[in-house]
Design a protein around this motif. Structure first.
Motif, PDB file in Angstrom:
ATOM      1  N   HIS A   1       0.830  -1.209   0.000  1.00  0.00           N
ATOM      2  CA  HIS A   1       0.000   0.000   0.000  1.00  0.00           C
ATOM      3  C   HIS A   1       0.866   1.261   0.000  1.00  0.00           C
ATOM      4  O   HIS A   1       0.532   2.248  -0.666  1.00  0.00           O
ATOM      5  CB  HIS A   1      -0.931   0.019   1.205  1.00  0.00           C
ATOM      6  CG  HIS A   1      -2.049  -0.958   1.119  1.00  0.00           C
ATOM      7  ND1 HIS A   1      -2.870  -1.069   0.026  1.00  0.00           N
ATOM      8  CD2 HIS A   1      -2.485  -1.887   2.001  1.00  0.00           C
ATOM      9  CE1 HIS A   1      -3.760  -2.011   0.225  1.00  0.00           C
ATOM     10  NE2 HIS A   1      -3.540  -2.532   1.422  1.00  0.00           N
ATOM     11  N   GLY A   2       1.967   1.230   0.742  1.00  0.00           N
ATOM     12  CA  GLY A   2       2.882   2.368   0.723  1.00  0.00           C
ATOM     13  C   GLY A   2       3.489   2.590  -0.648  1.00  0.00           C
ATOM     14  O   GLY A   2       3.639   3.729  -1.105  1.00  0.00           O
ATOM     15  N   ALA A   3       3.824   1.495  -1.336  1.00  0.00           N
ATOM     16  CA  ALA A   3       4.370   1.615  -2.691  1.00  0.00           C
ATOM     17  C   ALA A   3       3.324   2.162  -3.656  1.00  0.00           C
ATOM     18  O   ALA A   3       3.643   2.979  -4.532  1.00  0.00           O
ATOM     19  CB  ALA A   3       4.879   0.265  -3.161  1.00  0.00           C
ATOM     20  N   HIS A   4       2.071   1.751  -3.490  1.00  0.00           N
ATOM     21  CA  HIS A   4       1.005   2.265  -4.350  1.00  0.00           C
ATOM     22  C   HIS A   4       0.836   3.774  -4.163  1.00  0.00           C
ATOM     23  O   HIS A   4       0.707   4.524  -5.142  1.00  0.00           O
ATOM     24  CB  HIS A   4      -0.319   1.575  -4.056  1.00  0.00           C
ATOM     25  CG  HIS A   4      -0.297   0.108  -4.282  1.00  0.00           C
ATOM     26  ND1 HIS A   4      -1.195  -0.741  -3.696  1.00  0.00           N
ATOM     27  CD2 HIS A   4       0.507  -0.687  -5.026  1.00  0.00           C
ATOM     28  CE1 HIS A   4      -0.940  -1.978  -4.067  1.00  0.00           C
ATOM     29  NE2 HIS A   4       0.098  -1.955  -4.871  1.00  0.00           N
TER      30      HIS A   4
ATOM     31  N   GLN B  65      -1.663   5.418 -12.697  1.00  0.00           N
ATOM     32  CA  GLN B  65      -2.884   4.695 -12.344  1.00  0.00           C
ATOM     33  C   GLN B  65      -2.864   3.283 -12.907  1.00  0.00           C
ATOM     34  O   GLN B  65      -3.295   2.336 -12.241  1.00  0.00           O
ATOM     35  CB  GLN B  65      -4.123   5.443 -12.840  1.00  0.00           C
ATOM     36  CG  GLN B  65      -4.429   6.713 -12.071  1.00  0.00           C
ATOM     37  CD  GLN B  65      -3.697   7.916 -12.636  1.00  0.00           C
ATOM     38  OE1 GLN B  65      -2.985   7.817 -13.618  1.00  0.00           O
ATOM     39  NE2 GLN B  65      -3.876   9.058 -11.996  1.00  0.00           N
ATOM     40  N   ALA B  66      -2.352   3.115 -14.117  1.00  0.00           N
ATOM     41  CA  ALA B  66      -2.267   1.777 -14.709  1.00  0.00           C
ATOM     42  C   ALA B  66      -1.281   0.899 -13.939  1.00  0.00           C
ATOM     43  O   ALA B  66      -1.537  -0.290 -13.692  1.00  0.00           O
ATOM     44  CB  ALA B  66      -1.856   1.885 -16.174  1.00  0.00           C
ATOM     45  N   LEU B  67      -0.161   1.480 -13.526  1.00  0.00           N
ATOM     46  CA  LEU B  67       0.814   0.722 -12.733  1.00  0.00           C
ATOM     47  C   LEU B  67       0.241   0.318 -11.378  1.00  0.00           C
ATOM     48  O   LEU B  67       0.474  -0.796 -10.900  1.00  0.00           O
ATOM     49  CB  LEU B  67       2.091   1.543 -12.539  1.00  0.00           C
ATOM     50  CG  LEU B  67       2.970   1.741 -13.767  1.00  0.00           C
ATOM     51  CD1 LEU B  67       4.101   2.695 -13.450  1.00  0.00           C
ATOM     52  CD2 LEU B  67       3.520   0.413 -14.231  1.00  0.00           C
ATOM     53  N   ILE B  68      -0.504   1.217 -10.762  1.00  0.00           N
ATOM     54  CA  ILE B  68      -1.081   0.915  -9.452  1.00  0.00           C
ATOM     55  C   ILE B  68      -2.138  -0.178  -9.569  1.00  0.00           C
ATOM     56  O   ILE B  68      -2.205  -1.081  -8.727  1.00  0.00           O
ATOM     57  CB  ILE B  68      -1.658   2.193  -8.809  1.00  0.00           C
ATOM     58  CG1 ILE B  68      -0.522   3.126  -8.417  1.00  0.00           C
ATOM     59  CG2 ILE B  68      -2.493   1.868  -7.586  1.00  0.00           C
ATOM     60  CD1 ILE B  68      -0.968   4.497  -8.013  1.00  0.00           C
ATOM     61  N   LEU B  69      -2.966  -0.128 -10.598  1.00  0.00           N
ATOM     62  CA  LEU B  69      -3.962  -1.184 -10.777  1.00  0.00           C
ATOM     63  C   LEU B  69      -3.306  -2.547 -10.950  1.00  0.00           C
ATOM     64  O   LEU B  69      -3.748  -3.553 -10.379  1.00  0.00           O
ATOM     65  CB  LEU B  69      -4.862  -0.868 -11.969  1.00  0.00           C
ATOM     66  CG  LEU B  69      -5.922   0.190 -11.743  1.00  0.00           C
ATOM     67  CD1 LEU B  69      -6.627   0.496 -13.048  1.00  0.00           C
ATOM     68  CD2 LEU B  69      -6.907  -0.256 -10.699  1.00  0.00           C
ATOM     69  N   THR B  70      -2.229  -2.589 -11.715  1.00  0.00           N
ATOM     70  CA  THR B  70      -1.507  -3.840 -11.897  1.00  0.00           C
ATOM     71  C   THR B  70      -0.877  -4.297 -10.588  1.00  0.00           C
ATOM     72  O   THR B  70      -0.936  -5.477 -10.225  1.00  0.00           O
ATOM     73  CB  THR B  70      -0.422  -3.675 -12.972  1.00  0.00           C
ATOM     74  OG1 THR B  70      -1.036  -3.185 -14.163  1.00  0.00           O
ATOM     75  CG2 THR B  70       0.276  -4.975 -13.253  1.00  0.00           C
ATOM     76  N   ALA B  71      -0.299  -3.369  -9.848  1.00  0.00           N
ATOM     77  CA  ALA B  71       0.340  -3.708  -8.577  1.00  0.00           C
ATOM     78  C   ALA B  71      -0.675  -4.167  -7.535  1.00  0.00           C
ATOM     79  O   ALA B  71      -0.373  -5.034  -6.709  1.00  0.00           O
ATOM     80  CB  ALA B  71       1.122  -2.515  -8.056  1.00  0.00           C
ATOM     81  N   ILE B  72      -1.874  -3.614  -7.557  1.00  0.00           N
ATOM     82  CA  ILE B  72      -2.914  -4.045  -6.617  1.00  0.00           C
ATOM     83  C   ILE B  72      -3.293  -5.493  -6.870  1.00  0.00           C
ATOM     84  O   ILE B  72      -3.435  -6.293  -5.938  1.00  0.00           O
ATOM     85  CB  ILE B  72      -4.141  -3.114  -6.710  1.00  0.00           C
ATOM     86  CG1 ILE B  72      -3.843  -1.769  -6.072  1.00  0.00           C
ATOM     87  CG2 ILE B  72      -5.362  -3.738  -6.045  1.00  0.00           C
ATOM     88  CD1 ILE B  72      -4.899  -0.724  -6.312  1.00  0.00           C
TER      89      ILE B  72
ATOM     90  N   VAL C 159      -0.347 -12.185  -4.082  1.00  0.00           N
ATOM     91  CA  VAL C 159       0.742 -12.545  -3.174  1.00  0.00           C
ATOM     92  C   VAL C 159       0.239 -12.659  -1.738  1.00  0.00           C
ATOM     93  O   VAL C 159       0.618 -13.582  -1.005  1.00  0.00           O
ATOM     94  CB  VAL C 159       1.886 -11.511  -3.295  1.00  0.00           C
ATOM     95  CG1 VAL C 159       2.899 -11.669  -2.185  1.00  0.00           C
ATOM     96  CG2 VAL C 159       2.559 -11.635  -4.638  1.00  0.00           C
ATOM     97  N   THR C 160      -0.631 -11.753  -1.331  1.00  0.00           N
ATOM     98  CA  THR C 160      -1.189 -11.814   0.023  1.00  0.00           C
ATOM     99  C   THR C 160      -2.040 -13.063   0.206  1.00  0.00           C
ATOM    100  O   THR C 160      -1.971 -13.718   1.248  1.00  0.00           O
ATOM    101  CB  THR C 160      -2.018 -10.552   0.317  1.00  0.00           C
ATOM    102  OG1 THR C 160      -1.199  -9.408   0.135  1.00  0.00           O
ATOM    103  CG2 THR C 160      -2.543 -10.573   1.733  1.00  0.00           C
TER     104      THR C 160
END
Length: 113
Positions: free
Chosen positions: A37-40, A70-77, A83-84
């Protein structure tokens, strides 16, 4: 607004490192979630806040927001959710086999025997 977000990102990273360095497996999983979440938020803050400008170009628009963060964050989410979920299943399986979530007991160190 960027200053507030920088402090929030710093606090999330600080709490994540504290939780990841603990012995409990569940705290480590929560720490990795906070780290993601911090990275996002960091990626979103680096993309800068433009206010009410549109994310795409249309006729007559001279300024636009960059849609890449925004596209990077959606992918990272999506990746962090997977992973979680994997970590939670792994922790459940380890707890059902070893009856503990303490990392030093899972390791089987000689000081605990």
């Amino acid at each position: 607004m960027e200053i507030v977000m920088a402090f929030v990102c710093g606090f999330l990273f600080m709490a994540a490192v504290y939780l990841i360095l603990s012995r409990s497996l569940l705290r480590i999983i929560i720490g990795t979630g906070l780290l993601s979440h911090g990275a996002h938020l960091l990626i979103l803050t680096m993309g800068s806040f433009k206010g009410t400008v549109p994310p795409v170009l249309s006729d007559g628009v001279t300024d636009f927001a960059d849609p890449l963060p925004q596209a990077l964050i959606l992918t990272a989410i999506v990746i962090s959710f997977g992973v979680t979920a994997f970590f939670l299943v792994l922790a459940y399986r380890a707890y059902s086999e070893l009856k503990t979530d303490d990392m030093s007991l899972m390791r089987g160190s000689e000081e605990n025997e």
